[in-house]
Design a protein around this motif. Structure first.
Motif, PDB file in Angstrom:
ATOM      1  N   LEU A  67      33.923  -9.872   0.985  1.00  0.00           N
ATOM      2  CA  LEU A  67      32.948  -9.671  -0.087  1.00  0.00           C
ATOM      3  C   LEU A  67      33.255 -10.655  -1.208  1.00  0.00           C
ATOM      4  O   LEU A  67      34.300 -10.560  -1.841  1.00  0.00           O
ATOM      5  CB  LEU A  67      33.013  -8.230  -0.605  1.00  0.00           C
ATOM      6  CG  LEU A  67      32.001  -7.865  -1.693  1.00  0.00           C
ATOM      7  CD1 LEU A  67      30.567  -8.004  -1.179  1.00  0.00           C
ATOM      8  CD2 LEU A  67      32.254  -6.453  -2.184  1.00  0.00           C
ATOM      9  N   PRO A  68      32.363 -11.592  -1.470  1.00  0.00           N
ATOM     10  CA  PRO A  68      32.607 -12.565  -2.532  1.00  0.00           C
ATOM     11  C   PRO A  68      32.633 -11.922  -3.917  1.00  0.00           C
ATOM     12  O   PRO A  68      31.942 -10.923  -4.164  1.00  0.00           O
ATOM     13  CB  PRO A  68      31.420 -13.534  -2.417  1.00  0.00           C
ATOM     14  CG  PRO A  68      30.874 -13.333  -1.042  1.00  0.00           C
ATOM     15  CD  PRO A  68      31.128 -11.880  -0.726  1.00  0.00           C
ATOM     16  N   ALA A  69      33.402 -12.483  -4.802  1.00  0.00           N
ATOM     17  CA  ALA A  69      33.443 -12.019  -6.188  1.00  0.00           C
ATOM     18  C   ALA A  69      32.040 -12.066  -6.776  1.00  0.00           C
ATOM     19  O   ALA A  69      31.287 -13.017  -6.545  1.00  0.00           O
ATOM     20  CB  ALA A  69      34.408 -12.866  -7.008  1.00  0.00           C
ATOM     21  N   GLY A  70      31.708 -11.011  -7.518  1.00  0.00           N
ATOM     22  CA  GLY A  70      30.397 -10.925  -8.161  1.00  0.00           C
ATOM     23  C   GLY A  70      29.348 -10.211  -7.337  1.00  0.00           C
ATOM     24  O   GLY A  70      28.236  -9.987  -7.816  1.00  0.00           O
ATOM     25  N   GLN A  71      29.661  -9.837  -6.100  1.00  0.00           N
ATOM     26  CA  GLN A  71      28.703  -9.130  -5.254  1.00  0.00           C
ATOM     27  C   GLN A  71      29.145  -7.684  -5.059  1.00  0.00           C
ATOM     28  O   GLN A  71      30.245  -7.308  -5.461  1.00  0.00           O
ATOM     29  CB  GLN A  71      28.545  -9.854  -3.924  1.00  0.00           C
ATOM     30  CG  GLN A  71      27.916 -11.230  -4.107  1.00  0.00           C
ATOM     31  CD  GLN A  71      27.596 -11.904  -2.789  1.00  0.00           C
ATOM     32  OE1 GLN A  71      27.544 -11.277  -1.744  1.00  0.00           O
ATOM     33  NE2 GLN A  71      27.373 -13.203  -2.851  1.00  0.00           N
ATOM     34  N   ALA A  72      28.294  -6.874  -4.423  1.00  0.00           N
ATOM     35  CA  ALA A  72      28.584  -5.462  -4.242  1.00  0.00           C
ATOM     36  C   ALA A  72      28.032  -4.961  -2.914  1.00  0.00           C
ATOM     37  O   ALA A  72      27.029  -5.480  -2.413  1.00  0.00           O
ATOM     38  CB  ALA A  72      27.981  -4.652  -5.392  1.00  0.00           C
ATOM     39  N   VAL A  73      28.714  -3.951  -2.360  1.00  0.00           N
ATOM     40  CA  VAL A  73      28.266  -3.241  -1.159  1.00  0.00           C
ATOM     41  C   VAL A  73      28.467  -1.749  -1.407  1.00  0.00           C
ATOM     42  O   VAL A  73      29.183  -1.357  -2.331  1.00  0.00           O
ATOM     43  CB  VAL A  73      29.030  -3.686   0.116  1.00  0.00           C
ATOM     44  CG1 VAL A  73      28.726  -5.133   0.457  1.00  0.00           C
ATOM     45  CG2 VAL A  73      30.531  -3.457  -0.036  1.00  0.00           C
ATOM     46  N   ILE A  74      27.854  -0.918  -0.566  1.00  0.00           N
ATOM     47  CA  ILE A  74      27.908   0.523  -0.761  1.00  0.00           C
ATOM     48  C   ILE A  74      28.399   1.235   0.490  1.00  0.00           C
ATOM     49  O   ILE A  74      28.113   0.793   1.613  1.00  0.00           O
ATOM     50  CB  ILE A  74      26.515   1.051  -1.201  1.00  0.00           C
ATOM     51  CG1 ILE A  74      26.593   2.490  -1.684  1.00  0.00           C
ATOM     52  CG2 ILE A  74      25.498   0.861  -0.094  1.00  0.00           C
ATOM     53  CD1 ILE A  74      25.326   2.966  -2.388  1.00  0.00           C
ATOM     54  N   THR A  75      29.158   2.309   0.282  1.00  0.00           N
ATOM     55  CA  THR A  75      29.611   3.184   1.360  1.00  0.00           C
ATOM     56  C   THR A  75      29.399   4.630   0.903  1.00  0.00           C
ATOM     57  O   THR A  75      29.182   4.881  -0.283  1.00  0.00           O
ATOM     58  CB  THR A  75      31.117   3.003   1.657  1.00  0.00           C
ATOM     59  OG1 THR A  75      31.871   3.374   0.498  1.00  0.00           O
ATOM     60  CG2 THR A  75      31.441   1.580   2.086  1.00  0.00           C
ATOM     61  N   PRO A  76      29.510   5.568   1.829  1.00  0.00           N
ATOM     62  CA  PRO A  76      29.547   6.968   1.395  1.00  0.00           C
ATOM     63  C   PRO A  76      30.791   7.229   0.548  1.00  0.00           C
ATOM     64  O   PRO A  76      31.765   6.467   0.598  1.00  0.00           O
ATOM     65  CB  PRO A  76      29.619   7.750   2.714  1.00  0.00           C
ATOM     66  CG  PRO A  76      29.098   6.811   3.761  1.00  0.00           C
ATOM     67  CD  PRO A  76      29.498   5.441   3.291  1.00  0.00           C
ATOM     68  N   GLY A  77      30.793   8.322  -0.189  1.00  0.00           N
ATOM     69  CA  GLY A  77      31.935   8.698  -1.022  1.00  0.00           C
ATOM     70  C   GLY A  77      32.966   9.533  -0.288  1.00  0.00           C
ATOM     71  O   GLY A  77      34.065   9.755  -0.797  1.00  0.00           O
ATOM     72  N   PHE A  78      32.605  10.032   0.885  1.00  0.00           N
ATOM     73  CA  PHE A  78      33.484  10.855   1.704  1.00  0.00           C
ATOM     74  C   PHE A  78      34.061  12.017   0.908  1.00  0.00           C
ATOM     75  O   PHE A  78      33.309  12.883   0.505  1.00  0.00           O
ATOM     76  CB  PHE A  78      34.544   9.998   2.410  1.00  0.00           C
ATOM     77  CG  PHE A  78      33.922   8.984   3.325  1.00  0.00           C
ATOM     78  CD1 PHE A  78      33.348   9.376   4.520  1.00  0.00           C
ATOM     79  CD2 PHE A  78      33.851   7.638   2.960  1.00  0.00           C
ATOM     80  CE1 PHE A  78      32.726   8.452   5.371  1.00  0.00           C
ATOM     81  CE2 PHE A  78      33.235   6.707   3.797  1.00  0.00           C
ATOM     82  CZ  PHE A  78      32.674   7.110   5.002  1.00  0.00           C
TER      83      PHE A  78
END
Length: 187
Positions: A67-78
């Protein structure tokens, strides 16, 4: 402790405490580019969410590489109270001439945009890049607070809460917010 500013119909909060206890729609993780957990906020979020979070992060990295700096991804919170974790990578401070400000702004903006895409209204943020990545606090606070305000005013979220660890950090950020926005609503 809580400090609140209101912009349009949205709220920017400062909270002193443990971000892993937030019941926001999403907790933002100050992640590393491999999404593998680590120290500080990143490690705390991974520990609180449980091992399923690392599995989900590994699946993302298998697809995108890093994941490059400045970007974002999402996952569940579990196992977190928050339903989701938004992982963003902030810049490592290298003196200010390597595009650090643009990258830090992007980390906050990308997190807000991703939340909007997923219909998430309440977000909990750490102070991205202010720990091991060494971003100077005064500059980081100005950037973070202004990006959060801009995102709230654009309708990307209804609430953005910055979770700060310890009274000293909370007082510092409260002072920075007051300098930018004036006295908070709860004064």
């Amino acid at each position: 402790m809580t400090t609140r500013w209101t912009f349009a119909d949205a709220h920017l909060l400062l909270l002193e405490g443990d971000i892993t206890r937030s019941d926001a729609d999403a907790v933002v993780n100050a992640a590393n580019s491999g999404l593998l957990g680590g120290g500080g906020v990143d490690g705390a979020i991974h520990r609180a969410a449980g091992p399923e979070l690392l599995v989900a992060c590994r699946e993302i990295i298998a697809r995108i590489g890093s994941l490059p700096a400045g970007q974002a991804v999402i996952t569940p919170g579990f196992r977190l109270a928050a339903r989701h974790v938004i992982h963003t990578v902030g810049p490592v401070w290298r003196g200010g001439g390597q595009g650090e400000e643009i990258t830090l702004r992007s980390a906050y903006a990308a997190s807000l945009a991703l939340a909007r895409q997923h219909g998430l209204a309440r977000l909990a943020f750490p102070a991205v890049s202010c720990g091991a990545y060494g971003y100077p606090l005064e500059q980081a606070a100005r950037i973070a607070l202004s990006e959060l305000r801009q995102g709230l005013q654009a309708g990307l979220a209804r609430e953005a809460a910055l979770w700060l660890h310890g009274r000293t950090a909370y007082d510092f950020w409260r002072g920075q917010g007051t300098a930018l926005f004036g006295p908070p609503a709860n004064d």
